[in-house]
Design a protein around this motif. Structure first.
Motif, mmCIF file in Angstrom:
data_model
loop_
_atom_site.group_PDB
_atom_site.id
_atom_site.type_symbol
_atom_site.label_atom_id
_atom_site.label_comp_id
_atom_site.label_asym_id
_atom_site.label_seq_id
_atom_site.Cartn_x
_atom_site.Cartn_y
_atom_site.Cartn_z
ATOM 1 N N PHE A 8 0.856 -1.184 0.000
ATOM 2 C CA PHE A 8 0.000 0.000 0.000
ATOM 3 C C PHE A 8 0.889 1.228 0.000
ATOM 4 O O PHE A 8 1.788 1.341 0.837
ATOM 5 C CB PHE A 8 -0.910 0.007 1.235
ATOM 6 C CG PHE A 8 -1.909 -1.107 1.234
ATOM 7 C CD1 PHE A 8 -3.124 -0.973 0.564
ATOM 8 C CD2 PHE A 8 -1.644 -2.294 1.895
ATOM 9 C CE1 PHE A 8 -4.050 -2.003 0.559
ATOM 10 C CE2 PHE A 8 -2.561 -3.325 1.901
ATOM 11 C CZ PHE A 8 -3.772 -3.184 1.234
ATOM 12 N N THR A 9 0.639 2.142 -0.927
ATOM 13 C CA THR A 9 1.459 3.346 -1.033
ATOM 14 C C THR A 9 0.576 4.583 -1.134
ATOM 15 O O THR A 9 -0.612 4.488 -1.443
ATOM 16 C CB THR A 9 2.362 3.291 -2.280
ATOM 17 O OG1 THR A 9 1.537 3.269 -3.447
ATOM 18 C CG2 THR A 9 3.256 2.071 -2.259
ATOM 19 N N LYS A 10 1.193 5.730 -0.898
ATOM 20 C CA LYS A 10 0.515 7.005 -1.109
ATOM 21 C C LYS A 10 0.885 7.508 -2.498
ATOM 22 O O LYS A 10 2.053 7.491 -2.882
ATOM 23 C CB LYS A 10 0.948 8.021 -0.056
ATOM 24 C CG LYS A 10 0.441 7.698 1.326
ATOM 25 C CD LYS A 10 0.857 8.763 2.317
ATOM 26 C CE LYS A 10 0.355 8.394 3.707
ATOM 27 N NZ LYS A 10 0.802 9.365 4.713
ATOM 28 N N LYS A 87 7.827 2.858 -13.763
ATOM 29 C CA LYS A 87 6.917 3.863 -14.326
ATOM 30 C C LYS A 87 5.701 4.052 -13.422
ATOM 31 O O LYS A 87 5.332 5.176 -13.103
ATOM 32 C CB LYS A 87 6.495 3.441 -15.733
ATOM 33 C CG LYS A 87 5.791 4.515 -16.495
ATOM 34 C CD LYS A 87 5.730 4.125 -17.965
ATOM 35 C CE LYS A 87 5.255 5.232 -18.830
ATOM 36 N NZ LYS A 87 6.188 6.311 -19.047
ATOM 37 N N VAL A 88 5.075 2.958 -12.994
ATOM 38 C CA VAL A 88 3.882 3.058 -12.147
ATOM 39 C C VAL A 88 4.241 3.574 -10.758
ATOM 40 O O VAL A 88 3.632 4.515 -10.256
ATOM 41 C CB VAL A 88 3.160 1.701 -12.055
ATOM 42 C CG1 VAL A 88 2.070 1.729 -10.995
ATOM 43 C CG2 VAL A 88 2.593 1.311 -13.409
ATOM 44 N N PHE A 89 5.243 2.970 -10.141
ATOM 45 C CA PHE A 89 5.582 3.346 -8.761
ATOM 46 C C PHE A 89 6.245 4.719 -8.664
ATOM 47 O O PHE A 89 6.349 5.278 -7.573
ATOM 48 C CB PHE A 89 6.441 2.269 -8.095
ATOM 49 C CG PHE A 89 5.646 1.117 -7.562
ATOM 50 C CD1 PHE A 89 5.079 1.168 -6.294
ATOM 51 C CD2 PHE A 89 5.437 -0.011 -8.328
ATOM 52 C CE1 PHE A 89 4.330 0.121 -5.798
ATOM 53 C CE2 PHE A 89 4.691 -1.071 -7.851
ATOM 54 C CZ PHE A 89 4.129 -1.011 -6.581
ATOM 55 N N SER A 90 6.672 5.284 -9.798
ATOM 56 C CA SER A 90 7.234 6.644 -9.756
ATOM 57 C C SER A 90 6.183 7.666 -9.324
ATOM 58 O O SER A 90 6.529 8.770 -8.914
ATOM 59 C CB SER A 90 7.808 7.034 -11.130
ATOM 60 O OG SER A 90 6.757 7.255 -12.066
ATOM 61 N N ILE A 98 13.211 0.450 -8.912
ATOM 62 C CA ILE A 98 13.289 -1.006 -8.758
ATOM 63 C C ILE A 98 14.735 -1.501 -8.684
ATOM 64 O O ILE A 98 15.011 -2.532 -8.073
ATOM 65 C CB ILE A 98 12.500 -1.737 -9.871
ATOM 66 C CG1 ILE A 98 12.274 -3.210 -9.529
ATOM 67 C CG2 ILE A 98 13.176 -1.596 -11.220
ATOM 68 C CD1 ILE A 98 11.310 -3.460 -8.421
ATOM 69 N N LYS A 99 15.667 -0.771 -9.280
ATOM 70 C CA LYS A 99 17.073 -1.209 -9.275
ATOM 71 C C LYS A 99 17.877 -0.593 -8.133
ATOM 72 O O LYS A 99 19.050 -0.910 -7.963
ATOM 73 C CB LYS A 99 17.720 -0.898 -10.620
ATOM 74 C CG LYS A 99 17.089 -1.708 -11.746
ATOM 75 C CD LYS A 99 17.683 -1.410 -13.084
ATOM 76 C CE LYS A 99 16.948 -2.230 -14.138
ATOM 77 N NZ LYS A 99 17.359 -1.908 -15.477
ATOM 78 N N ASP A 100 17.240 0.259 -7.350
ATOM 79 C CA ASP A 100 17.916 0.894 -6.222
ATOM 80 C C ASP A 100 18.185 -0.146 -5.134
ATOM 81 O O ASP A 100 17.312 -0.966 -4.837
ATOM 82 C CB ASP A 100 17.028 2.008 -5.669
ATOM 83 C CG ASP A 100 17.730 2.817 -4.593
ATOM 84 O OD1 ASP A 100 17.805 2.319 -3.452
ATOM 85 O OD2 ASP A 100 18.177 3.931 -4.902
#
Length: 175
Positions: A8-10, A87-90, A98-100
Motif C-alpha cells: 500500500f502506497t501514497k 513507471k507506475v511506482f514513480s 526497482i534497481k535501487d
C-alpha cells in the motif's frame, strides 16, 4: 509453493491521472510479446493487480508468486517488467526505483501481509501450471486424431483401456 505480496502506497499529489494512464498502458501492453517473454523469464508470477483507491490518494499492488520474496523482487529488476514497475511506482511517495539497493526496504516498509491467503492450487508452481497446460493441449490434439480412435478400438489395447487410471484420464479429458 505460492506466496502473496501486497503493498500500500501514497500517490503523489496530482499524480493519480498519470498513474491511471500508466496503468492503462500496462493493460494495453498485456498482449505485448516482450512482456510475456519477461514474465516467462521470471517464471514465478501467478497474478498481479494494481488498485487506485481512497479518492485517488492511495495505491495497492498485490501479487501471487512462487519462491522467495527476495528472488521475486530481484527477478523483476532484471526484466522489462521492472521498467514498467518503475513507471507506475514513480507516482508514489518515496519510491527509490526497482534497481535501487534500498528498494526492498521500501517495499517492506509499505507491505501489509495478508491475514488470510488461500489458493485453489497451493501445491502447483507457475512452471507446473504451464507444463500442465502444454500437456493438456498436446493430449487434446492426440484425442482428436484418427490414430487414437483406432487405438481405442484395437482389442490389443483393451487391458490398458480398462484400467481405472486410463478411464480416469478419459473422463478428465472429456470434462
Amino acid at each position: 509453493m505460492s506466496n502473496e505480496f501486497t503493498v500500500f502506497t501514497k500517490i503523489k499529489s496530482g499524480h493519480a491521472d498519470a498513474m491511471r494512464d500508466d496503468l492503462a498502458m500496462l493493460a494495453d501492453a498485456s498482449n505485448d510479446v516482450r512482456v510475456h517473454a519477461a514474465l516467462r523469464q521470471i517464471g514465478t508470477l501467478h497474478d498481479a493487480r494494481h488498485v487506485i483507491f481512497d479518492h485517488d490518494t492511495r495505491h495497492m499492488f498485490a501479487s501471487v508468486f512462487d519462491g522467495s520474496w527476495d528472488a521475486y523482487i530481484d527477478d523483476f529488476a532484471k526484466t522489462e517488467v521492472g521498467d514498467r514497475f518503475d513507471k507506475v511506482f514513480s507516482h508514489t511517495e518515496g519510491f527509490p526505483g526497482i534497481k535501487d539497493p534500498g528498494v526492498k526496504d521500501w517495499f517492506v516498509a509499505h507491505q501489509e501481509p495478508a491475514r488470510v491467503f488461500v489458493s485453489s492450487y497451493p501445491e502447483l508452481t507457475v512452471q507446473q501450471v504451464w507444463k500442465d497446460q502444454r500437456v493438456s493441449e498436446a493430449f487434446q490434439e492426440v484425442l482428436d486424431t484418427p490414430e487414437f480412435r483406432a487405438a481405442l478400438e484395437n482389442p490389443a489395447n483393451a487391458k490398458l483401456m480398462a484400467t481405472p487410471a486410463f478411464q480416469k484420464l478419459l473422463e478428465e479429458a472429456s470434462a
